[in-house]
Design a protein around this motif. Structure first.
Motif, PDB file in Angstrom:
ATOM      1  N   ASN A 199      38.143  33.220  54.550  1.00  0.00           N
ATOM      2  CA  ASN A 199      37.042  33.104  55.505  1.00  0.00           C
ATOM      3  C   ASN A 199      36.552  34.477  55.949  1.00  0.00           C
ATOM      4  OD1 ASN A 199      37.177  30.295  55.384  1.00  0.00           O
ATOM      5  ND2 ASN A 199      38.671  30.189  57.074  1.00  0.00           N
ATOM      6  N   PHE A 200      37.461  35.383  56.140  1.00  0.00           N
ATOM      7  CA  PHE A 200      37.070  36.738  56.558  1.00  0.00           C
ATOM      8  C   PHE A 200      36.239  37.424  55.483  1.00  0.00           C
ATOM      9  CE2 PHE A 200      37.906  41.298  56.589  1.00  0.00           C
ATOM     10  CZ  PHE A 200      37.466  41.627  57.865  1.00  0.00           C
ATOM     11  N   ILE A 201      36.606  37.238  54.238  1.00  0.00           N
ATOM     12  CA  ILE A 201      35.863  37.867  53.144  1.00  0.00           C
ATOM     13  C   ILE A 201      34.467  37.255  53.027  1.00  0.00           C
ATOM     14  CG2 ILE A 201      35.812  38.172  50.639  1.00  0.00           C
ATOM     15  CD1 ILE A 201      38.893  38.307  50.746  1.00  0.00           C
ATOM     16  N   GLU A 235      26.788  41.356  55.248  1.00  0.00           N
ATOM     17  CA  GLU A 235      26.255  42.466  54.460  1.00  0.00           C
ATOM     18  C   GLU A 235      24.919  42.091  53.823  1.00  0.00           C
ATOM     19  OE1 GLU A 235      27.164  45.589  53.866  1.00  0.00           O
ATOM     20  OE2 GLU A 235      28.844  45.502  55.278  1.00  0.00           O
ATOM     21  N   SER A 236      24.803  40.874  53.326  1.00  0.00           N
ATOM     22  CA  SER A 236      23.530  40.447  52.699  1.00  0.00           C
ATOM     23  C   SER A 236      22.423  40.268  53.731  1.00  0.00           C
ATOM     24  CB  SER A 236      23.752  39.138  51.932  1.00  0.00           C
ATOM     25  OG  SER A 236      24.182  38.116  52.817  1.00  0.00           O
TER      26      SER A 236
END
Length: 362
Positions: free
Chosen positions: A336-338, A345-346
């Motif tokens: 979930n963190f990733i 970022e997007s």
């Protein structure tokens, strides 16, 4: 055991240092003694020369009134030399010759001094002072002390004696064949040198092992012949048959001598000892093992127990997160963190601006 070896090595090193210091001190004392002896010897000769010059000047100056020096107390010893002049001091080691080319029995010629040109045989060679005594050469009267008259059985106060002659004042005399006449004649060797072959001498021989040659001609100078001493067996001497008789037969069952004999040859408790009893070695090895074990084992307390337990739990948790291939498995929180990080970022990423018309026209 390492401490025992280190202690022995340290003791040997210290003993070697003490030996070197003692040797250096002995060399220093020898140099001082040689210097003092040479000074005294030179002073004695100088005083004799000065006294002789003074007496000669007085005799010339006074003429008929000169004192009669060969009368009175010096009536029998006038002109005699002191016995101390017979023994010149020895030279230091660094000044001595490496090879002594003269030996007892050599025929030599005197090239300096009052006996210049005389030829005779060497009676004695002194390697320390580099002097020789030649038969009938450099003779002078020596004053005999009172205490020596009874021992020598001499009734007079003086005795003629050969005085030492330096190596530099003599030359070898050898027979060589004349190339013109073919006859043998005595030749004085101006220069000689020592070289091989080196000959093995008997135990009683005083001759050196090297060979002498004439410089330039390379002709060998023969050594004088030596007479072998006649040895007779006495009542207390052991015969050769008794020495060579076999009184012991070695076997593999028993050692030739008890093992404790080595303790009689060297001190059993010496600091320089390198061989030890098996029991002593075993005890020292046990001490080394105990010390190594104490270094690996630390003191156990409740805090260290809790710390070790926590470390073990963390290690088990890490093992539980590994798959069959040994690779780490991501947890749901990590996944979930990733995903959240990628979405952020997007979203923050700005679109690229279009190029200007001027740049497109260009």
């Amino acid at each position: 055991m390492q401490r025992v070896i280190q202690r022995t090595a340290s003791a040997r090193k210290q003993a070697l240092k003490r030996t070197n210091k003692a040797h250096e001190r002995q060399e220093l004392l020898e140099r001082v003694g040689i210097r003092r002896a040479r000074k005294d010897f030179g002073g004695a000769l100088s005083s004799q020369f000065q006294e002789a010059r003074k007496n000669r000047w007085e005799d010339w100056e006074k003429g008929p009134l000169a004192p009669m020096r060969d009368s009175g107390l010096q009536r029998t010893t006038y002109g005699g030399q002191d016995a101390s002049v017979l023994h010149p001091p020895r030279l230091p080691k660094h000044e001595q010759r490496r090879h002594v080319l003269f030996a007892e029995g050599d025929r030599v010629c005197v090239v300096r001094g009052r006996d210049q040109g005389k030829i005779n045989v060497i009676q004695q060679v002194n390697r320390d002072s580099e002097t020789v005594l030649i038969k009938g050469i450099n003779m002078a009267d020596v004053v005999i002390p009172e205490w020596a008259k009874d021992r020598m059985g001499h009734t007079g106060d003086t005795q003629p004696q050969s005085f030492p002659v330096s190596f530099d004042d003599i030359r070898h005399v050898i027979p060589l064949e004349d190339t013109k006449t073919g006859k043998m004649q005595n030749v004085i060797v101006q220069h000689a040198y020592a070289a091989g072959p080196y000959t093995e001498r008997s135990e009683h021989s005083k001759l050196p092992r090297f060979t002498r040659y004439v410089s330039g001609l390379d002709v060998e100078i023969p050594w004088p012949l030596e007479e072998e001493p006649v040895i007779t067996d006495g009542e207390m001497d052991t015969t050769r048959m008794a020495v060579e008789a076999s009184t012991f037969t070695p076997t593999l069952v028993q050692p030739p001598m008890p093992s404790t004999v080595i303790d009689e040859l060297r001190n059993k408790y010496s600091r320089f000892r390198t061989r030890h009893d098996p029991e002593y070695l075993k005890e020292k090895m046990k001490e080394d093992y105990r010390k190594e074990y104490r270094k690996t084992v630390s003191m156990m307390t409740p805090q260290t127990d809790a710390k070790n337990l926590k470390i073990a739990q963390l290690a088990e948790a890490r093992k539980a997160n590994l798959d069959a291939n040994g690779n780490g498995v991501l947890t749901l929180d990590a996944i979930n963190f990733i995903n959240n990080h990628i979405q952020n970022e997007s979203r923050l990423k700005k679109p690229k601006k279009s190029k200007s018309k001027s740049k497109q026209a260009a």
